[in-house]
Design a protein around this motif. Structure first.
Motif, PDB file in Angstrom:
ATOM      1  N   GLY A 111       0.774  -1.229   0.000  1.00 40.25           N
ATOM      2  CA  GLY A 111       0.000   0.000   0.000  1.00 40.25           C
ATOM      3  C   GLY A 111       0.807   1.281   0.000  1.00 40.25           C
ATOM      4  N   GLU A 112       2.135   1.186   0.083  1.00 37.97           N
ATOM      5  CA  GLU A 112       2.957   2.398  -0.016  1.00 37.97           C
ATOM      6  C   GLU A 112       2.899   2.900  -1.457  1.00 37.97           C
ATOM      7  OE1 GLU A 112       5.441   3.947   1.983  1.00 37.97           O
ATOM      8  OE2 GLU A 112       5.092   2.760   3.806  1.00 37.97           O
ATOM      9  N   THR A 113       2.565   4.138  -1.674  1.00 35.73           N
ATOM     10  CA  THR A 113       2.558   4.633  -3.058  1.00 35.73           C
ATOM     11  C   THR A 113       3.852   5.362  -3.404  1.00 35.73           C
ATOM     12  OG1 THR A 113       1.373   6.584  -2.328  1.00 35.73           O
ATOM     13  CG2 THR A 113       0.059   4.803  -3.271  1.00 35.73           C
ATOM     14  N   GLU A 114       4.490   5.947  -2.408  1.00 39.05           N
ATOM     15  CA  GLU A 114       5.781   6.575  -2.700  1.00 39.05           C
ATOM     16  C   GLU A 114       6.878   5.564  -2.422  1.00 39.05           C
ATOM     17  OE1 GLU A 114       7.291   9.757  -0.328  1.00 39.05           O
ATOM     18  OE2 GLU A 114       8.806  10.202  -1.837  1.00 39.05           O
ATOM     19  N   TRP A 115       7.723   5.361  -3.433  1.00 36.43           N
ATOM     20  CA  TRP A 115       8.751   4.331  -3.309  1.00 36.43           C
ATOM     21  C   TRP A 115      10.025   4.912  -2.684  1.00 36.43           C
ATOM     22  CZ3 TRP A 115       9.132   0.103  -7.607  1.00 36.43           C
ATOM     23  CH2 TRP A 115       7.847  -0.386  -7.891  1.00 36.43           C
ATOM     24  N   LEU A 116      10.531   4.212  -1.660  1.00 37.89           N
ATOM     25  CA  LEU A 116      11.787   4.611  -1.014  1.00 37.89           C
ATOM     26  C   LEU A 116      12.929   4.658  -2.017  1.00 37.89           C
ATOM     27  CD1 LEU A 116      13.697   5.040   1.440  1.00 37.89           C
ATOM     28  CD2 LEU A 116      13.757   2.541   1.684  1.00 37.89           C
ATOM     29  N   SER A 117      12.980   3.661  -2.927  1.00 33.10           N
ATOM     30  CA  SER A 117      14.089   3.602  -3.887  1.00 33.10           C
ATOM     31  C   SER A 117      14.105   4.840  -4.781  1.00 33.10           C
ATOM     32  CB  SER A 117      14.006   2.325  -4.724  1.00 33.10           C
ATOM     33  OG  SER A 117      12.738   2.217  -5.359  1.00 33.10           O
ATOM     34  N   VAL A 118      12.925   5.304  -5.163  1.00 25.97           N
ATOM     35  CA  VAL A 118      12.831   6.483  -6.031  1.00 25.97           C
ATOM     36  C   VAL A 118      13.158   7.744  -5.235  1.00 25.97           C
ATOM     37  CG1 VAL A 118      11.302   7.828  -7.518  1.00 25.97           C
ATOM     38  CG2 VAL A 118      11.105   5.329  -7.457  1.00 25.97           C
ATOM     39  N   ARG A 119      12.614   7.810  -4.007  1.00 26.67           N
ATOM     40  CA  ARG A 119      12.873   8.988  -3.172  1.00 26.67           C
ATOM     41  C   ARG A 119      14.384   9.130  -2.929  1.00 26.67           C
ATOM     42  NH1 ARG A 119       9.525   8.005   1.108  1.00 26.67           N
ATOM     43  NH2 ARG A 119      11.177   7.255   2.471  1.00 26.67           N
ATOM     44  N   THR A 120      15.042   7.995  -2.687  1.00 29.54           N
ATOM     45  CA  THR A 120      16.486   8.031  -2.424  1.00 29.54           C
ATOM     46  C   THR A 120      17.238   8.633  -3.608  1.00 29.54           C
ATOM     47  OG1 THR A 120      16.233   6.051  -1.067  1.00 29.54           O
ATOM     48  CG2 THR A 120      18.474   6.624  -1.741  1.00 29.54           C
ATOM     49  N   ASN A 121      16.845   8.249  -4.825  1.00 36.02           N
ATOM     50  CA  ASN A 121      17.545   8.782  -5.998  1.00 36.02           C
ATOM     51  C   ASN A 121      17.183  10.241  -6.284  1.00 36.02           C
ATOM     52  OD1 ASN A 121      19.363   6.734  -6.888  1.00 36.02           O
ATOM     53  ND2 ASN A 121      17.585   5.481  -7.438  1.00 36.02           N
ATOM     54  N   TYR A 122      15.939  10.614  -6.034  1.00 38.99           N
ATOM     55  CA  TYR A 122      15.582  12.041  -6.133  1.00 38.99           C
ATOM     56  C   TYR A 122      16.410  12.863  -5.140  1.00 38.99           C
ATOM     57  CZ  TYR A 122      11.392  12.406  -9.192  1.00 38.99           C
ATOM     58  OH  TYR A 122      10.518  12.466 -10.264  1.00 38.99           O
ATOM     59  N   GLN A 123      16.479  12.373  -3.902  1.00 40.26           N
ATOM     60  CA  GLN A 123      17.216  13.116  -2.869  1.00 40.26           C
ATOM     61  C   GLN A 123      18.691  13.250  -3.228  1.00 40.26           C
ATOM     62  OE1 GLN A 123      16.120  10.816   0.593  1.00 40.26           O
ATOM     63  NE2 GLN A 123      14.425  12.197   1.138  1.00 40.26           N
ATOM     64  N   ALA A 124      19.252  12.186  -3.821  1.00 38.87           N
ATOM     65  CA  ALA A 124      20.662  12.235  -4.214  1.00 38.87           C
ATOM     66  C   ALA A 124      20.892  13.345  -5.243  1.00 38.87           C
ATOM     67  CB  ALA A 124      21.106  10.882  -4.764  1.00 38.87           C
ATOM     68  N   ILE A 125      19.958  13.487  -6.184  1.00 37.78           N
ATOM     69  CA  ILE A 125      20.094  14.550  -7.202  1.00 37.78           C
ATOM     70  C   ILE A 125      19.995  15.920  -6.543  1.00 37.78           C
ATOM     71  CG2 ILE A 125      19.030  15.588  -9.255  1.00 37.78           C
ATOM     72  CD1 ILE A 125      18.119  12.701 -10.015  1.00 37.78           C
ATOM     73  N   HIS A 126      19.011  16.084  -5.671  1.00 40.89           N
ATOM     74  CA  HIS A 126      18.854  17.385  -5.023  1.00 40.89           C
ATOM     75  C   HIS A 126      20.082  17.710  -4.168  1.00 40.89           C
ATOM     76  CE1 HIS A 126      14.979  18.091  -6.646  1.00 40.89           C
ATOM     77  NE2 HIS A 126      14.474  16.980  -6.144  1.00 40.89           N
TER      78      HIS A 126
END
Lengths: 375, 375
Positions: B333-348
């Motif tokens: 039921g998680e809609t936001e993926w940790l793996s994606v958030r981690t890579n977004y955060q790395a870019i920021h």
């Protein structure tokens, strides 16, 4: 620059070890090959012992730089290195029988300590070697003995452990002794990867693939297996110095952490571990171990790699090294080594504008962590 | 943020490919295992097909996220991804016979192109798959055909090539065709490393060692073999996108370059290559290839790794990716993926303060390089 420059990654094959290698006829060993019998070659890996290859492609020439400490001192002088922490080169004592290993370790560690004491006092310290094929009791006794040798500052170890890797629970008494004695573990590759990885044309590429890729990956696998098996949960003060800036650990740490966090099998296992009445043990992250238990040498040959190492473990945990006597200049008579210059330049490029960080990497960190005294 | 976000590393198993996998009974294949026959599992590696392991440790559950493009679109919407460049997931068509491969490639590439055309126009593009087990002529013909499919922007390829790696000279006509058609080669791992590398306790660590270490090293070995064999000397305009930020290439590039420069056997061979009447061919350095022929995705899960990737190839050559549908959240039921958030955060974290660089990595580079048009 007021802080001495310290080389923490510099190898020797002391005379007692050379005698051992010359007495052998299987890997690792030293011998001459026709047609050029004027110089000996050192064969340390099974893949190097292929009779179909020309002698110049078998192992590497071994000369006085490997065993004559005067050459080490001359190299240090030529490269403005004040102190070297010398270590036995691979494959250390891994290949000895259980009976041979204990006495050989004592003989060679005493030899290393004597070299430090007798030559250019204040310029040499050493990492000892462990008789890992002997019983655990013999290994633990040698650790206690090493702590008493005045120039010893840690131990160097490969990735094989007792034969099945550094995630072997049977190593726990040895890790406990190293932690208790506060001896740094210099973790260094030797075994590389199975040669099948390099494909059918690997013979065209000299030693590049096993040295450039096999070695760093071996180190990375070894330290990741230690982490996954909980070595640093059980021994939170065990300190390791990883060769070649951690192999690839600074770059892959994020992927390792992500793969752990996304592994249903592993996370379930972790949640079920420990006493049922207690909360599940909190696994230490790769980043936590990198910044509290890991030191990295600065032997990575690029500003990019070095900056990643510094960001992963902290500028106070990275230490200059040369990998001498390996990677000498190809041209005869060169006194300044390209390999050393490349690593010096990487340090200057990565932290040269922050003088205190640069001095730390070049020597201050090693002096502080290893308790070195410059003459 | 005015530039669309583009995901260049996102996989599908289109219906035609799922049918193929369900029809098979050896790796790679899809089937159910007792006791839980309610969901299928995807087994793509021989090491995953061990009957002694519990079904939850065999392969991975395969559900609609793998084949239903509506799930891809929903994932894109949930993560603010405007455009996805979808690619067939490993092991692509590597396992097909010479006869099967050509027709299967046409069917699946047409399927991928149709998916892009029919669903949410302007949001999907694709990388095609090559029938590498067929004859070179069939492969080259499929490359020409792919160029005509309106949503195709390159091809995805493993490290096996024609069976013996990407340094195989028999691949030259295929590299020539890809260079001539200006199709980007998305180079992706699948085969990993021999399981012996992970030691006798690897079963305790889930999929972590092969995924976190085996995959990146496989990519690094493959691209280094291409470099050493002179692929980019012969095809100076061949462009590759390396999965997982190059495996470990940005970190190890310095060591690779140093090992080449210090290899007597290799340097002598290079000096002797080429026409005796001409100067020896000047080998292109790893750094030169990184900055002119290599693109890197931003799937590295850390600021440290991403910064190394950007420094190695340039901020204009790094592209956001997710690896969807792999690395989903463990919690239902998680809609936001940790793996994606981690890579977004790395870019920021790595380039967030330089808005133009961040927009380039997030989407601008892919739009420019692949010629994408946002609806």
């Amino acid at each position: 620059m007021t802080t001495p420059v310290v080389d923490v990654h510099t190898h020797v094959y002391p005379p007692a070890y050379m005698d051992l290698l010359r007495s052998r006829s299987s890997v690792p060993y030293v011998r001459t090959f026709p047609p050029d019998t004027s110089s000996s070659r050192l064969i340390i890996l099974p893949g190097e012992d292929d009779p179909s290859r020309p002698s110049t492609a078998r192992g590497r020439p071994v000369g006085p730089a490997y065993y004559d400490i005067k050459e080490k001192i001359a190299f240090m002088d030529a490269h403005k290195i004040d102190i070297s922490v010398i270590s036995l080169a691979n494959p250390w004592l891994d290949f000895l029988s259980a009976d041979e290993a204990g006495p050989a370790a004592q003989r060679i560690n005493d030899d290393m300590n004597a070299v430090c004491a007798q030559n250019a006092p204040g310029r040499l310290y050493a990492f000892g070697a462990l008789p890992l094929s002997a019983s655990t009791e013999v290994v633990v006794a040698e650790i206690a003995r090493l702590k008493q040798l005045p120039y010893m500052r840690g131990i160097i170890m490969g990735t094989s452990g007792l034969g099945s890797g550094l995630d072997d629970p049977a190593l726990d008494p040895i890790y406990a002794a190293l932690q208790a004695q506060r001896l740094l573990v210099f973790l260094h590759p030797h075994y590389g990867l199975p040669v099948s990885v390099y494909g059918p044309r690997a013979g065209d590429y000299g030693h590049v693939l096993p040295l450039a890729l096999g070695f760093p990956l071996e180190t990375t696998v070894a330290v990741t297996r230690m982490l996954l098996s909980g070595v640093w949960d059980r021994f939170p003060d065990l300190q390791v110095l990883l060769a070649h800036s951690g192999g690839t650990l600074p770059f892959l740490a994020g992927r390792i952490e992500s793969c752990i966090a996304h592994d249903a099998h592993l996370m379930k296992k972790q949640a079920n571990s420990g006493d049922a009445n207690k909360a599940p043990r909190r696994r230490r992250s790769v980043w936590d171990v990198l910044s509290k238990n890991v030191y990295l040498d600065a032997v990575v040959y690029s500003e990019i790699g070095l900056r990643a190492a510094i960001e992963a473990s902290g500028a106070d945990r990275v230490m200059f090294g040369t990998d001498h006597p390996f990677f000498p200049p190809l041209e005869e008579g060169e006194t300044e080594w390209l390999s050393v210059r490349t690593n010096y330049q990487a340090i200057h490029a990565a932290v040269g504008r922050e003088q205190d960080l640069a001095e730390g990497v070049l020597g201050g960190n090693a002096i502080r962590v290893l308790g070195l005294k410059h003459a």
